[in-house]
Design an enzyme around this catalytic site. Structure first.
Site, PDB file in Angstrom:
ATOM      1  N   LYS A   1       0.844  -1.193   0.000  1.00 26.19           N
ATOM      2  CA  LYS A   1       0.000   0.000   0.000  1.00 26.19           C
ATOM      3  C   LYS A   1       0.883   1.248   0.000  1.00 26.19           C
ATOM      4  CE  LYS A   1      -3.939  -1.762   2.707  1.00 26.19           C
ATOM      5  NZ  LYS A   1      -4.993  -1.585   1.702  1.00 26.19           N
TER       6      LYS A   1
ATOM      7  N   ARG B   1     -10.279 -11.387   2.041  1.00 26.50           N
ATOM      8  CA  ARG B   1     -11.238 -12.343   1.462  1.00 26.50           C
ATOM      9  C   ARG B   1     -10.641 -13.749   1.392  1.00 26.50           C
ATOM     10  NH1 ARG B   1     -11.911  -8.874  -3.920  1.00 26.50           N
ATOM     11  NH2 ARG B   1     -11.398  -7.227  -2.438  1.00 26.50           N
TER      12      ARG B   1
HETATM   13  N1  BES Z   1      -7.996  -3.761   4.481  1.00 26.94           N
HETATM   14  C1  BES Z   1      -8.205  -3.309   3.153  1.00 26.94           C
HETATM   15  C2  BES Z   1      -9.500  -2.507   2.994  1.00 26.94           C
HETATM   16  C3  BES Z   1      -9.577  -1.202   3.720  1.00 26.94           C
HETATM   17  C4  BES Z   1      -9.258  -0.010   3.089  1.00 26.94           C
HETATM   18  C5  BES Z   1     -10.023  -1.146   5.023  1.00 26.94           C
HETATM   19  C6  BES Z   1      -9.363   1.189   3.762  1.00 26.94           C
HETATM   20  C7  BES Z   1     -10.142   0.051   5.701  1.00 26.94           C
HETATM   21  C8  BES Z   1      -9.811   1.222   5.069  1.00 26.94           C
HETATM   22  C9  BES Z   1      -8.275  -4.489   2.181  1.00 26.94           C
HETATM   23  O1  BES Z   1      -7.519  -5.589   2.538  1.00 26.94           O
HETATM   24  C10 BES Z   1      -7.751  -4.009   0.870  1.00 26.94           C
HETATM   25  O2  BES Z   1      -6.636  -3.613   0.823  1.00 26.94           O
HETATM   26  N2  BES Z   1      -8.594  -4.046  -0.156  1.00 26.94           N
HETATM   27  C11 BES Z   1      -8.212  -3.621  -1.458  1.00 26.94           C
HETATM   28  C12 BES Z   1      -8.794  -4.579  -2.437  1.00 26.94           C
HETATM   29  C13 BES Z   1      -8.257  -4.419  -3.836  1.00 26.94           C
HETATM   30  C14 BES Z   1      -6.789  -4.820  -3.890  1.00 26.94           C
HETATM   31  C15 BES Z   1      -9.061  -5.283  -4.760  1.00 26.94           C
HETATM   32  C16 BES Z   1      -8.782  -2.211  -1.662  1.00 26.94           C
HETATM   33  O3  BES Z   1      -9.863  -1.920  -1.193  1.00 26.94           O
HETATM   34  O4  BES Z   1      -8.088  -1.401  -2.276  1.00 26.94           O
HETATM   35 ZN    ZN Z   2      -5.489  -5.454   1.884  1.00 29.03          ZN
END
Ligand code: BES
Ligand code: ZN
Ligand code: ZN
Length: 510
Positions: free
Chosen positions: A290, A364
């Protein structure tokens, strides 16, 4: 542990509720001449108060609160808190909660230690028992402060000045019902505060093992709670390879935790419910790292499991006649030489193969193992997962609203009703059929990402694959599990404990 200030609610008969009153809370009654009606105050002060609320442009909107200090020796009462009634003339459940929170904050800043609730306020609640519970919940939740890591934490805690709230009743039947309402408010808000603490604790302390230990400590004898813990080797044997892949970049060992609550033998359990929480103790994104800003708050990625743990803490006291299972797979998502990679194909508990399109879609993968295990082994009447699953749900609904999706409209309706009672917000998103194609993989059964559009929906549709026809609902709490700024005083900045009170109400309504 939970970071709530002690606050004592005392029931007193209507007749002597005003003895030694220091502050009085009462609804503002405005008659045609725009004056306050039945203030518990000497005549001279009534006039002064009337002038003052007008001067301060208090409009008596629903749940509007104005606490006025009285600088006069004519009265022992030092503060009067006026509560707006809006145009409906009744206080809804959620108005009561907001009023409680607002009054708590105001009295703290006025350094008042005892509040007396005017009988008129209770009389004007839509339902005085439910309203009183909401009011007390609001007060307690507003007192939450996470100061564990503050060095001057003793002087900070001195700020909790309000100590007692006097609640009037008439008749022993009402007294008993009020007692129960206040007790429930305490249980519900303490459970919420526990979840908040878990979310607020930094990942270096709230790692998978710690989360497992907290679950294990809930299973004391006589609680009705049992806890089974599976370590890496046992997860391997079970076939939870998807979760193990997520965990393999981290120094921290993953754990699969299965809590179960059974009601006392004297109560016949009616239903079997399973609650599954996402428990990524830190989500760096893995090799699909990230960007810095997005990583800052990722200690919150275990909020789903925090809600499950908070809720379980409340069960021994509430003793609902329902068999409840709480499951989570605790892991940390890190990059490194041993991390799982984009392009890897991993195998879920039920045998499904998943192509990893993005290592940041890790939640997931762990939920796929947990859901298919639950469906196959526990076979509950319904299962609900709570997960900080997608950034996309925040884009869709903002940070105050949880997205709900699932396969069972009755279950979803029940959750929506429970959320409304709890003062938490949910909104349903559609499982639009054609979007399922977005998860197709060329080399495996399914891919773990479906692209940016409808990201919250395709994430839910990924999970759906693992629910084996068990009625299922998914709560994407990525937004409301954490308050970045304060939108209301019962939701201080930080972890919110979203879902604890919604799910407790859901369980009670079964
Ligand atoms: N933990 C994150 C989602 C999240 C984002 C929670 C902001 C709280 C605040 C999750 O694991 C994630 O990173 N999801 C990705 C999915 C994508 C790679 C398909 C996302 O939402 O960008
Ligand atoms: Zn994630
Ligand atoms: Zn995540």
């Amino acid at each position: 542990m939970p970071s709530l200030s002690p606050l004592q609610f005392t029931l007193r008969s209507k007749r002597d509720c005003f003895l030694d009153a220091e502050a009085v809370l009462e609804p503002l009654v405005v008659d045609s001449e725009q004056t306050v009606g039945s203030l518990y105050l000497p005549q001279v002060l009534q006039v002064a108060v009337n002038a003052e609320w007008k001067r301060r442009q208090f409009e008596s909107r629903l749940a509007e609160v104005l606490c006025l200090p009285l600088l006069s020796s004519d009265s022992a009462v030092r503060v009067v808190c006026l509560v707006g009634r809006g145009d409906k003339n009744v206080f809804s459940n959620s108005a009561c909660r907001l009023i409680g929170a607002r009054v708590y904050r105001s009295l703290q800043s006025l350094r008042i230690s005892r509040l007396t609730v005017h009988p008129d306020f209770l009389a004007q609640m839509e339902d005085s028992v439910v309203g009183l519970q909401a009011f007390a919940e609001g007060m307690r939740l507003a007192s939450y402060r996470f100061i564990l890591f503050k060095n001057n934490n003793k002087s900070e805690s001195k700020h909790s000045i309000l100590e007692e709230v006097i609640v009037p009743y008439s008749g022993s039947a009402m007294k008993r019902r009020f007692e129960r309402a206040l007790q429930r408010a305490e249980i519900f808000s303490t459970a919420t505060a526990t979840a908040r603490d878990l979310v607020n604790t930094p990942s270096m302390d709230m790692h998978p093992k710690r989360l497992m230990e907290i679950a294990r400590d809930l299973a004391v004898s006589g609680s009705g709670i049992r806890c089974r813990v599976y370590d890496r080797a046992e997860m391997e044997r079970l076939g939870m390879h998807a979760s193990l892949s997520v965990a393999q970049g981290s120094q921290h060992e993953p754990f699969f935790v299965h809590l179960s609550y059974r009601p006392p033998r004297s109560v016949k359990s009616r239903k079997k419910i399973a609650l599954i929480g996402k428990a990524i103790t830190f989500d760096s994104g893995g090799l699909n790292l990230k960007p810095g800003e997005s990583m800052n708050d990722m200690k919150i990625d275990m909020a789903g499991s925090a809600t499950v743990l908070g809720l379980f803490q409340a069960l021994p006291q509430l003793q609902p006649p329902v068999e409840i299972h709480g499951l989570f797979i605790a892991a940390e998502n890190m990059p490194g030489g041993s991390a799982y990679r984009p392009g890897d194909v991993v195998r879920v508990y039920d045998g499904t193969t998943v192509e990893v399109g993005n290592t940041d879609a890790e939640g997931r993968l762990t939920l796929a193992d947990a859901l298919s295990y639950t469906a196959k082994r526990i076979k509950p009447d319904a299962m609900v997962d709570l997960a900080t699953l997608t950034g996309a749900v925040i884009i869709a609904l903002g940070s105050d609203v949880t997205g709900v999706l699932g396969t069972d409209s009755k279950l979803i309706t029940a959750l929506r009703t429970a959320a409304e009672d709890a003062g938490e917000y949910v909104w349903q998103l559609p499982m639009h059929a054609s979007y399922r194609d977005l998860l197709k993989s060329k080399i495996a059964d399914i891919k773990n990402v479906g692209g940016r559009p409808a990201g919250a929906i395709t994430a839910a549709q990924f999970l759906e694959r693992f629910t084996q026809r068990v009625p299922w609902a998914h709560l994407d709490i990525a937004g409301p599990c954490y308050a970045e700024r304060e939108t209301r005083p019962d939701l201080p900045v930080g972890g919110t404990g979203w879902g604890v009170r919604t799910l407790l109400r859901y369980i009670e309504q079964l």
